[in-house]
Motif scaffolding. Structure first.
Motif, PDB file in Angstrom:
ATOM      1  N   CYS A 354       1.007  -1.336  -0.041  1.00  0.00           N
ATOM      2  CA  CYS A 354       0.237   0.114   0.065  1.00  0.00           C
ATOM      3  C   CYS A 354       0.947   1.323  -0.133  1.00  0.00           C
ATOM      4  CB  CYS A 354      -0.606   0.181   1.488  1.00  0.00           C
ATOM      5  SG  CYS A 354      -1.656   1.292   1.857  1.00  0.00           S
ATOM      6  N   ASN A 356      -0.462   4.157   0.164  1.00  0.00           N
ATOM      7  CA  ASN A 356      -1.259   5.452   1.244  1.00  0.00           C
ATOM      8  C   ASN A 356      -1.345   6.428   0.388  1.00  0.00           C
ATOM      9  OD1 ASN A 356      -2.006   5.814   3.717  1.00  0.00           O
ATOM     10  ND2 ASN A 356      -0.507   6.772   4.564  1.00  0.00           N
ATOM     11  N   CYS A 357      -2.254   5.516  -0.658  1.00  0.00           N
ATOM     12  CA  CYS A 357      -2.874   6.789  -1.878  1.00  0.00           C
ATOM     13  C   CYS A 357      -4.011   7.787  -1.137  1.00  0.00           C
ATOM     14  CB  CYS A 357      -2.435   6.937  -2.845  1.00  0.00           C
ATOM     15  SG  CYS A 357      -3.990   5.635  -3.241  1.00  0.00           S
ATOM     16  N   GLU A 359      -7.338   6.722  -2.445  1.00  0.00           N
ATOM     17  CA  GLU A 359      -7.716   6.737  -2.994  1.00  0.00           C
ATOM     18  C   GLU A 359      -8.660   5.591  -2.278  1.00  0.00           C
ATOM     19  OE1 GLU A 359      -8.779   7.129  -6.696  1.00  0.00           O
ATOM     20  OE2 GLU A 359      -6.631   8.988  -6.411  1.00  0.00           O
ATOM     21  N   SER A 406      -1.906  -0.067  -6.242  1.00  0.00           N
ATOM     22  CA  SER A 406      -1.218  -0.371  -6.035  1.00  0.00           C
ATOM     23  C   SER A 406      -1.780  -2.599  -6.207  1.00  0.00           C
ATOM     24  CB  SER A 406      -0.550  -1.342  -4.524  1.00  0.00           C
ATOM     25  OG  SER A 406       0.077   0.389  -4.606  1.00  0.00           O
ATOM     26  N   MET A 408      -3.484  -4.322  -4.922  1.00  0.00           N
ATOM     27  CA  MET A 408      -4.223  -5.108  -4.346  1.00  0.00           C
ATOM     28  C   MET A 408      -4.972  -5.443  -4.382  1.00  0.00           C
ATOM     29  SD  MET A 408      -2.012  -2.738  -1.374  1.00  0.00           S
ATOM     30  CE  MET A 408      -1.975  -4.129  -0.147  1.00  0.00           C
TER      31      MET A 408
END
Ligand code: SF4
Ligand code: SF4
Length: 432
Positions: A354, A356-357, A359, A406, A408
């Protein structure tokens, strides 16, 4: 589940597909040559002391009830006539076990008449004993209520579809209004529940009104048709974290299940044609009707879809569906869509961390701090994820996975965490 690159899905707003006012009939699939019925429960012929009732070579008729063991409540109803070619074990998602009953289909269909003798006076027992396998899937809490839980006092019929590109329920509302109306009458009669609500998109209000249920409108933006959000927005009840709608006395069922219930008693025959959308590699979606138990390979053949070894096959919609790994996988009573993604278009999940954007936070309908939650899930710290970061508030809409830069597999992490915590608590309860 899909990622950003999926055709026809755009940010920031995802809308459900609205059906036309006069929708075309679904494409009807022929009766398959081989069908497979998945019966809930562990099939372990060597570990059981009881003898198995079904064996290779046994004849079956369409509409015949099939159980594995003499005193078992679990059953399927055969959607075809033929001969059992195999009974084997089958593992589903997250530890679910089934017995797979394979049937070679005969040319001439024979109908089992047991159900037709019971239709004059609908009862809860008849529904429980004969109709647990109808298209759309009736929720078992209706006929086998958990005595220790809150009694069910409200039924919500979903005239909306749960995921994008799916139209099965909307089509049923438009085309099967008489069967739905009869299904509503039967539900009232056999359950004694008067409060029956139809959750409908605005454009189908008139059709939904023919059902005899009270109509509530559902917003066209995804994920408004998920049960927790219908509860909040249409019924004004917030489901607390970790609780289900049923804990609040509300059960959801599909319009297709209610129409199947009505048709069963109207016609004296159990229906077996399941409606679902076939979503092709180009993102186009077509409504299809096929026998329950039809292998997905038959569907692909009918649509001239070439399946490459690396393509992804998904049962369910693009946001919440799950991958399946065999073209022999059968259409089930609750299959609302079969989707195939070309391997060249797959945005594969990654093992990037991650970044940490942020979104994922504004898109979450339950305002979970997904960026914090995912850190704990990645390392298997499930209990802390539940205690500190609202794991059980997640309604599994998949929006966080969809926007994650990312890539994920957040929704998969969440489902796995809930499954693992449930499994641990079941083991702990058994050891008390
Ligand atoms: S799937 Fe993701 S976005 Fe949807 S409710 Fe759960 S955490 Fe929020
Ligand atoms: S969208 Fe993905 S990368 Fe961005 S904060 Fe959320 S989990 Fe982290």
């Amino acid at each position: 589940m899909i990622k950003r690159s999926f055709v026809a899905l755009t940010k920031p707003r995802l809308s459900y597909r609205a059906i036309e006012q006069t929708p075309p009939e679904p494409k009807i699939m022929p009766v398959p040559k081989h069908a497979t019925l998945l019966l809930n429960g562990l099939y372990d012929p060597f570990g059981q002391k009881k003898s198995v009732l079904l064996k290779k070579g046994d004849p079956v008729k369409t509409g015949q009830k099939l159980s594995l063991y003499e005193d078992s409540d679990a059953y399927v109803v055969s959607s075809v006539t033929g001969t059992i070619s195999a009974v084997s074990s089958f593992s589903g998602d997250f530890g679910k076990s089934y017995a797979a009953i394979s049937i070679d289909v005969a040319e001439n269909e024979e109908i089992d008449e047991q159900f037709s003798a019971l239709v004059t006076e609908p009862t809860l027992e008849t529904v429980k004993n004969c109709l647990a396998f109808i298209p759309g899937n009736l929720p078992s809490v209706i006929f086998s209520p958990d005595q220790s839980s809150t009694p069910i006092d409200t039924i919500v019929i979903c005239g909306v579809d749960r995921d994008l590109l799916i139209t099965a329920n909307q089509h049923t509302v438009v085309k099967e209004s008489k069967a739905i109306k009869r299904g509503v009458q039967i539900l009232r009669q056999v359950t004694g529940i008067d409060n029956i609500i139809m959750a409908s998109p605005e454009h189908l209000m008139q059709d939904a009104g023919l059902s005899g249920a009270e109509v509530r409108i559902v917003n066209p933006g995804y994920p408004s048709s998920l049960p927790h959000l219908i509860m909040r927005d249409a019924l004004g009840q917030v489901v607390p974290a970790g609780k289900s709608c049923e804990d609040l006395g509300v059960v959801f069922m599909s319009a297709e299940a209610v129409a199947s219930l009505g048709k069963s008693f109207n016609e004296g025959r159990i229906p077996f044609q399941k409606r679902f959308n076939v979503i092709k590699k180009d993102g186009s979606s077509t409504l299809v009707s096929a026998r329950i138990g039809t292998p997905v390979s038959d569907i692909f053949a009918a649509f001239d879809i070439d399946v490459n070894e690396k393509d992804r096959i998904i049962f369910g919609g693009p946001m919440t569906g799950t991958s399946i790994y065999s073209e022999n996988h059968p259409i089930q009573p609750d299959t609302d869509a079969v989707m195939i993604q070309d391997y060249k278009d797959l945005a594969l999940v990654s093992d990037y961390p991650c970044i940490n954007c942020g979104e994922c936070i504004p898109v979450c309908p339950t305002r979970i701090q997904v960026n914090m939650l995912v850190r704990l899930l990645e390392v298997g710290n499930y209990q802390e994820a539940a205690d500190e970061y609202d794991l059980y508030s997640c309604i599994e809409c998949g929006l966080c996975s969809f926007v994650c830069v990312s890539r994920m597999p957040i929704l998969q992490y969440i489902k796995l965490a809930k499954y693992e915590l449930d499994r641990i608590s079941t083991v702990e309860e058994a050891n008390v």
